[in-house]
Write a protein that holds these residues in place. Sequence first.
Motif, PDB file in Angstrom:
ATOM      1  N   ALA A 149      -1.359  17.639  -0.605  1.00 14.96           N
ATOM      2  CA  ALA A 149      -2.596  16.908  -0.378  1.00 14.96           C
ATOM      3  C   ALA A 149      -3.410  17.529   0.749  1.00 14.96           C
ATOM      4  CB  ALA A 149      -2.293  15.445  -0.067  1.00 14.96           C
ATOM      5  N   PHE A 150      -2.752  17.729   1.911  1.00 17.03           N
ATOM      6  CA  PHE A 150      -3.453  18.378   3.024  1.00 17.03           C
ATOM      7  C   PHE A 150      -2.399  18.921   3.985  1.00 17.03           C
ATOM      8  CE2 PHE A 150      -2.642  15.123   6.220  1.00 17.03           C
ATOM      9  CZ  PHE A 150      -2.452  13.984   5.477  1.00 17.03           C
ATOM     10  N   SER A 151      -2.843  19.518   5.077  1.00 13.12           N
ATOM     11  CA  SER A 151      -1.887  20.075   6.040  1.00 13.12           C
ATOM     12  C   SER A 151      -2.197  19.615   7.441  1.00 13.12           C
ATOM     13  CB  SER A 151      -1.929  21.605   6.019  1.00 13.12           C
ATOM     14  OG  SER A 151      -1.613  22.075   4.741  1.00 13.12           O
ATOM     15  N   LEU A 152      -1.127  19.372   8.206  1.00  8.69           N
ATOM     16  CA  LEU A 152      -1.265  19.114   9.632  1.00  8.69           C
ATOM     17  C   LEU A 152      -1.201  20.461  10.325  1.00  8.69           C
ATOM     18  CD1 LEU A 152       1.337  16.222   9.804  1.00  8.69           C
ATOM     19  CD2 LEU A 152      -1.129  15.975   9.956  1.00  8.69           C
ATOM     20  N   ARG A 153      -1.867  20.562  11.452  1.00  8.56           N
ATOM     21  CA  ARG A 153      -1.878  21.875  12.118  1.00  8.56           C
ATOM     22  C   ARG A 153      -1.573  21.716  13.600  1.00  8.56           C
ATOM     23  NH1 ARG A 153      -6.459  21.236   9.937  1.00  8.56           N
ATOM     24  NH2 ARG A 153      -7.693  21.641  11.796  1.00  8.56           N
ATOM     25  N   PHE A 154      -0.770  22.619  14.084  1.00  2.81           N
ATOM     26  CA  PHE A 154      -0.434  22.605  15.515  1.00  2.81           C
ATOM     27  C   PHE A 154      -1.692  22.848  16.344  1.00  2.81           C
ATOM     28  CE2 PHE A 154       3.830  22.476  17.364  1.00  2.81           C
ATOM     29  CZ  PHE A 154       4.600  22.189  16.250  1.00  2.81           C
TER      30      PHE A 154
ATOM     31  N   ALA B 209     -10.282   9.970   7.761  1.00  2.79           N
ATOM     32  CA  ALA B 209      -9.660  11.072   8.497  1.00  2.79           C
ATOM     33  C   ALA B 209     -10.607  12.261   8.552  1.00  2.79           C
ATOM     34  CB  ALA B 209      -8.375  11.480   7.800  1.00  2.79           C
ATOM     35  N   THR B 210     -10.549  12.941   9.672  1.00  7.06           N
ATOM     36  CA  THR B 210     -11.356  14.150   9.815  1.00  7.06           C
ATOM     37  C   THR B 210     -10.405  15.316  10.060  1.00  7.06           C
ATOM     38  OG1 THR B 210     -11.483  13.882  12.193  1.00  7.06           O
ATOM     39  CG2 THR B 210     -13.237  12.875  10.862  1.00  7.06           C
ATOM     40  N   ALA B 211     -10.967  16.483  10.286  1.00  7.67           N
ATOM     41  CA  ALA B 211     -10.122  17.641  10.567  1.00  7.67           C
ATOM     42  C   ALA B 211      -9.328  17.413  11.850  1.00  7.67           C
ATOM     43  CB  ALA B 211     -10.973  18.889  10.696  1.00  7.67           C
ATOM     44  N   GLN B 212      -9.923  16.685  12.785  1.00  5.02           N
ATOM     45  CA  GLN B 212      -9.254  16.428  14.056  1.00  5.02           C
ATOM     46  C   GLN B 212      -8.030  15.534  13.859  1.00  5.02           C
ATOM     47  OE1 GLN B 212     -10.093  18.181  16.535  1.00  5.02           O
ATOM     48  NE2 GLN B 212      -8.484  17.270  17.800  1.00  5.02           N
ATOM     49  N   SER B 213      -8.082  14.693  12.841  1.00  7.15           N
ATOM     50  CA  SER B 213      -6.952  13.793  12.600  1.00  7.15           C
ATOM     51  C   SER B 213      -5.710  14.558  12.192  1.00  7.15           C
ATOM     52  CB  SER B 213      -7.275  12.796  11.479  1.00  7.15           C
ATOM     53  OG  SER B 213      -8.589  12.396  11.545  1.00  7.15           O
ATOM     54  N   GLN B 214      -5.919  15.798  11.779  1.00  9.36           N
ATOM     55  CA  GLN B 214      -4.774  16.587  11.331  1.00  9.36           C
ATOM     56  C   GLN B 214      -4.180  17.421  12.462  1.00  9.36           C
ATOM     57  OE1 GLN B 214      -6.683  18.572   8.094  1.00  9.36           O
ATOM     58  NE2 GLN B 214      -6.569  16.773   6.758  1.00  9.36           N
TER      59      GLN B 214
ATOM     60  N   SER C  40       0.824  -1.199   0.000  1.00 13.33           N
ATOM     61  CA  SER C  40       0.000   0.000   0.000  1.00 13.33           C
ATOM     62  C   SER C  40       0.859   1.251   0.000  1.00 13.33           C
ATOM     63  CB  SER C  40      -0.918  -0.021   1.214  1.00 13.33           C
ATOM     64  OG  SER C  40      -0.289  -0.737   2.244  1.00 13.33           O
ATOM     65  N   ILE C  41       0.311   2.228  -0.605  1.00 15.58           N
ATOM     66  CA  ILE C  41       0.975   3.523  -0.646  1.00 15.58           C
ATOM     67  C   ILE C  41       0.023   4.526  -0.029  1.00 15.58           C
ATOM     68  CG2 ILE C  41       2.455   3.145  -2.630  1.00 15.58           C
ATOM     69  CD1 ILE C  41       0.126   4.430  -4.293  1.00 15.58           C
ATOM     70  N   PRO C  42       0.530   5.637   0.428  1.00 13.60           N
ATOM     71  CA  PRO C  42      -0.387   6.606   1.023  1.00 13.60           C
ATOM     72  C   PRO C  42      -1.310   7.176  -0.056  1.00 13.60           C
ATOM     73  CG  PRO C  42       1.803   7.520   0.852  1.00 13.60           C
ATOM     74  CD  PRO C  42       1.925   6.096   0.492  1.00 13.60           C
ATOM     75  N   ILE C  43      -2.558   7.278   0.283  1.00  8.70           N
ATOM     76  CA  ILE C  43      -3.547   7.723  -0.692  1.00  8.70           C
ATOM     77  C   ILE C  43      -4.220   8.989  -0.201  1.00  8.70           C
ATOM     78  CG2 ILE C  43      -5.794   7.136  -1.667  1.00  8.70           C
ATOM     79  CD1 ILE C  43      -4.654   4.209  -1.686  1.00  8.70           C
ATOM     80  N   ASP C  44      -4.357   9.911  -1.102  1.00  7.01           N
ATOM     81  CA  ASP C  44      -5.011  11.155  -0.759  1.00  7.01           C
ATOM     82  C   ASP C  44      -6.512  10.952  -0.952  1.00  7.01           C
ATOM     83  OD1 ASP C  44      -4.583  14.593  -1.972  1.00  7.01           O
ATOM     84  OD2 ASP C  44      -5.836  13.714  -0.402  1.00  7.01           O
ATOM     85  N   TYR C  45      -7.169  10.478   0.112  1.00  9.96           N
ATOM     86  CA  TYR C  45      -8.590  10.154  -0.015  1.00  9.96           C
ATOM     87  C   TYR C  45      -9.423  11.376  -0.267  1.00  9.96           C
ATOM     88  CZ  TYR C  45      -7.824   5.387   1.251  1.00  9.96           C
ATOM     89  OH  TYR C  45      -7.405   4.095   1.235  1.00  9.96           O
ATOM     90  N   ASN C  46      -8.991  12.471   0.297  1.00 10.41           N
ATOM     91  CA  ASN C  46      -9.709  13.717   0.147  1.00 10.41           C
ATOM     92  C   ASN C  46      -9.879  14.060  -1.335  1.00 10.41           C
ATOM     93  OD1 ASN C  46     -10.711  16.343   0.863  1.00 10.41           O
ATOM     94  ND2 ASN C  46      -8.691  17.104   0.318  1.00 10.41           N
TER      95      ASN C  46
END
Lengths: 654, 320
Positions: B315-320, B44-49, A226-232
Motif C-alpha cells: 500500500a505504501f512505505s514508511l521511511r526512516f 495522511a501526508t508524506a510526513q505521516s510516513q 474497522s480495518i486498516p484502509i488504503d486511502y491512497n
Amino acid sequence: MSPSVFNFVDAKDKFTASAIHALAAKNGKQLVNAFNQIPGNETEKKTTLDQALRGVLGDQIVEQKASCDEYLSLIYLSIDAVTEGICSATTPFLLLGDVLDCLPLDQCDKIFSFVEENVSTWKSNSFYTAGKNYLLRMCNDLLRRLSKSQNTVFCGRIQLFLARLFPLSEKSGLNLQSQFNLDNITVFNKNEQESTLGQKHTEEKEEGMEVEEGEMGEDDAPAPCSIPIDYNLYRKFWTLQDYFRNPVQCYDKFSWMTFLKYSDETLAVFKSYKLDDMQASKRKLEELRATGGEHVYFAKFLTSEKLMDLQLSDSNFRRHILLQYLILFQYLKGQVKFKSSNSVLNDDQTTWIEETTKLVYQLLREIPPDGDKFATMVEHILNTEDNWNSWKNEGCPSFVKERTVDDKPKRPTRKRQAPEDFLGKGPDRKLFMGNDELTRLWNLNQDNMEACKSDSREFMPSLDEFFAEAIEQADPANMVEDEYKVVRNPNYGWRALRLLSRRSPHFFQPTNQKFKSLADYLDSMVSKLAKELPKDIPSEEIKTGEEDDDDNGDNLLKDSNDSPSIQSKMVTNQQMDDMAAKLGAQWKTLASHLEMKAAELREIETDSEDVDMQAKLLLVAWQDREGTQATVDNLVTALNAAGFSQIADSLSEA
Amino acid sequence: TVTSLLHMSVFSQSFSPCGRFLAAGNNYGEIALFSLSAALSPDATAQSQKPVLTFTAHEGPVFSLLSTDCHLLSAGNGEISAWSWTELIKKNVKPLWTKRPNYNLEIPEINSMVMNPRDNSLIVGGGDNNVHVLDLERGVFKLVLQGHSDYVHCVSVREREAEILSGGEDGAVRIWDSRTGQSVHCIEVYKYESCARPQYGKWISCLTTDSDWMLCGGGPSMSLWHLRSLSPTSVFPLTGCQRQAAFHQDMILAVGEGPFLSHCLLGGEVKAQIPCTPQSLNTLQLNTNSTEHRVLTAGGSSDHIDVFTNLSYRAFSLRF
C-alpha cells in the motif's frame, strides 16, 4: 336526389356504439359493417372512426374500471380496422400513446409487453411509415419517466424494442456523435470528514456486503469493526472513473498526467495482487445471493472504502475496470468524425496507451475463470466496434443490398469451347490442350519419340568444336601453361571422354602407353586429333547435313589404311631396332627433333644404361605418342632434320 | 544524510502493545518509532510516513527487537536494553536497564531474541554460539544453552512443550528443554536431501514454530517440519535464502533474498510473490495488537519499510 351529407356527430356516435359492441363481441365485423353502411367518403369516415376509437379509449380510462386487457382489446380492434382499411394507420399508435400517458408504470409494463409482442406488425408495410415516429416518441416519453437504476430491466426492454423496430441505418437510434453520458458521476469519499472510519457502531450495515473476510478479517463478533484502509489507493482508484465518464479530458495535458499516474498505480496493484482462488470468489457470490435474496444488478459502482479489499479480490470487478480501460483507449485512438481537431494524442501518449493495452490484456488473461477466453472475446468485440465507428463516420450507409437491374438480356456466352473445336476437328484444325503452352508443344509434333529424333535436338558437338580449344592450347607456340589447360578440368575431361567414345576411333585403339592421369591421356588424344582435323582446309569442314563427324573419323581410318605410300607406313619394331643400333649415343640429338620433352629424356636415361637401349626407348616413346602418326615418313623427316640422313635413307629404303 | 539513507538496512521490527506504533531497528544502531495511526489515517501526508521519534539505542546494529506488555527490548552490540513504551511515545529515550550475558571472550552481537511467557524469561541467541536465558523477573541470566558450534542466528519457543529452538550457522536446529537446559534434539537440516542446497550453504537463518510445526530455512530451502516425527513434510521452492517466516492463518509468509514477500501454502506451493521496495528483506511483522492497524510490515536493505493493508499488494512505505 342529392347525395347524403356526411353527418360527423351522427357517424361518430354510430361508430362509438359499434366499437363497444365489437369489443363485447370480440369481433371486428360489426365495425366494418357500420363503416360500410354510413354514407360519406372514405376519408371522412376514416377520420371519424379514428376519433370515435379515441373517444372510447378515453372513456375507458376515465372510468378507471377497465383493466389493461380491455385497453388492449380496443387497440387490437383498431389494428384490425386498419387492416380492413376503415381506419387510419396512425390510430393504433395514438391509442397506445394515450394509454401509456395515462397509466401508472406498473400497468405500462403490461401494455409495453403488448407493444413488444407485436413488433412484426409495427414493422409491416402498412404500419411502419405511419407509426414509427409515434412509437419513437412514445418510447422516449416512457424512458424519461423511468429511473435507470430502479427500472433497469424495463428501460432495457424499451431500448431493445427500438433496436428491433428500426433498421440499422435509422439515425435517431444512434449515438451519432459518440457522445458520452456525462451525468454518470461516480461518487466516493473524497473528504476525510465523510469517511466511515469515525462513524458510530450503531450504523446499519450495507446490504450484506459488509461480511468481513479475507486476510484482514477478524475473529470477533460481526459488529462493524474497522480495518486498516488504503486511502491512497481508494481515492486514486475511484478518481479514474471520472476519466472513463468523460474521455475528452484525456486530451488535456494536466488531466492526462494525473490519469497516467493513477492508472500506473492501480494497474501495478492489479499486477501484484493476482487472483487465483476461484473458490474465494464463488464463496462471495453465494453470500451475496444469500443475503440479498435475489441476484442484484448494480448499475453504479459501490464506492465505500470498506469494500475496496473485497472488490479488489473479485474477478468480475476487475474485468469491469480493465474493460473500461480498453474502451477508453479505443476511443482515444479512434477516428471519430465528430471529435474536435485538438483531440489528438501525442507520441508519448500513444506509446503509453500501447504498452498499457498490452498490460491490460495480460491482466485480463490472468483473471480466472476462463481468462484467456474472455480476453479473446473482448478483443473481438472491440475490433467489431471499429467497424461500427467507421460506419458512423461514413454517415451510416444502409446495409440493404440493392438488387442490380439488368438492362438487356445478354446472349449467353460460351465459357468453354465446343468439344469438336479443341479436339482438332474444328475449323482451325488445331488441338487445344487447355493451356497455351501445351497447345503449342502438341501442335509442333504429336509424337514424342519422333520429336526427339529431329535434327534440332542433336546436341552432341563435333570433335573439332569441342576440342578446338584444347588443340589450340596443346600448341607449344601458344605457351599455355599446363595448369591452365582445359584438359586438366575434370568436367571437361569427362565430357571429352564421352565425346571421344561417340565420335572418335582413337578411343578404341589399344595402346601400350600408360597414362598417369586423364589429363595426360587427353593430351595425347588432343594431339592425335589435332593432326587429323586440319583447320586450314575449310572445304572439308563444310559438309551437308547428313554427313556428320562420324564420317570424319572413318575417313581418317581409311586414309591411314588405304594409302599406298610407303612413307605413310608405320614404323616397325625391326626398323626401330636397326635405327637404335645406328643411333647409339646420338639418340639425344634426334630427340629434340622428335619433340621429346626433357622430362621424358631423363626418364629414358634412368631406365637404361645402354645407349642402344636408350635410343630404342626414345623411338618407342615417340611411337607411342604419335600413334598413327608414327609413320616412316615423319621419322625420316626428323632424322634428316637431325642430320642423320644416312639413317633416314636406310629407313626409306626398307 | 542521503548517503546514510542509501546504505541503511532495517534488521528488526516490533509493534507497540497498543498496536499503534511500530519500532524499527537499523544497522546504524538507531531505533525509529512510526505512528501507524497517522500513516493509516485518511488525511495522511508524506510526513505521516516519517518517524515520530528516532534515537540511537546501541553502538552496533539493532539486530533484534521485541515487545512485552509494556516494554520494548532491543539488542545490539552484545547488550540488551529495555525501554518503556509509554515513555518512548512521550519521546523520552532513557532506557530502563541494560544488561549483558556473561561472555567468555570478546563481546559478540546478539542476533535474535524471543520471549518465553511460561516463565517470563527472555531467550537470547548470538555470536558466542550459545543461547542465553534471562529471567526477566529477577533480572539475572539463569541458563546458558551450549551446543552450537557456530553462532546462533535465530531462536524460537514452543510454550506448551517448554522447549526452546535455536538455529545456527553450523546448520543445526537444536531443540532444548527450557527447564533443564539440555539439548533434546539436533536436526542437521542440510543433511536432508530434499532441503539441502550445498551451493548456498548449511546455515539456518530463519526459524519459527506453531504448535507441532516448524519452519526453518537459510542455506537449505525453507522447509516445513513436523516436530513430533522430526521430519520435513514440505519443501518450498523459493530461490534465495529466507530470513524470516511466519505462519498466518492457513498460509506461510516468508521474506529473504529477493524483493518480494512470498505467500506459500502448507503443501509446499508458492502461491504468490508480492513485489516490495527493498531489494532484499530481513524482517517481517504482522501487527496482531490492533485490528484497526492490522498491517503487515516488511523491511530490509533499504530505508523504506513496506506496509501492506492487504497482503497481496504494497500500500505504501514508511521511511526512516
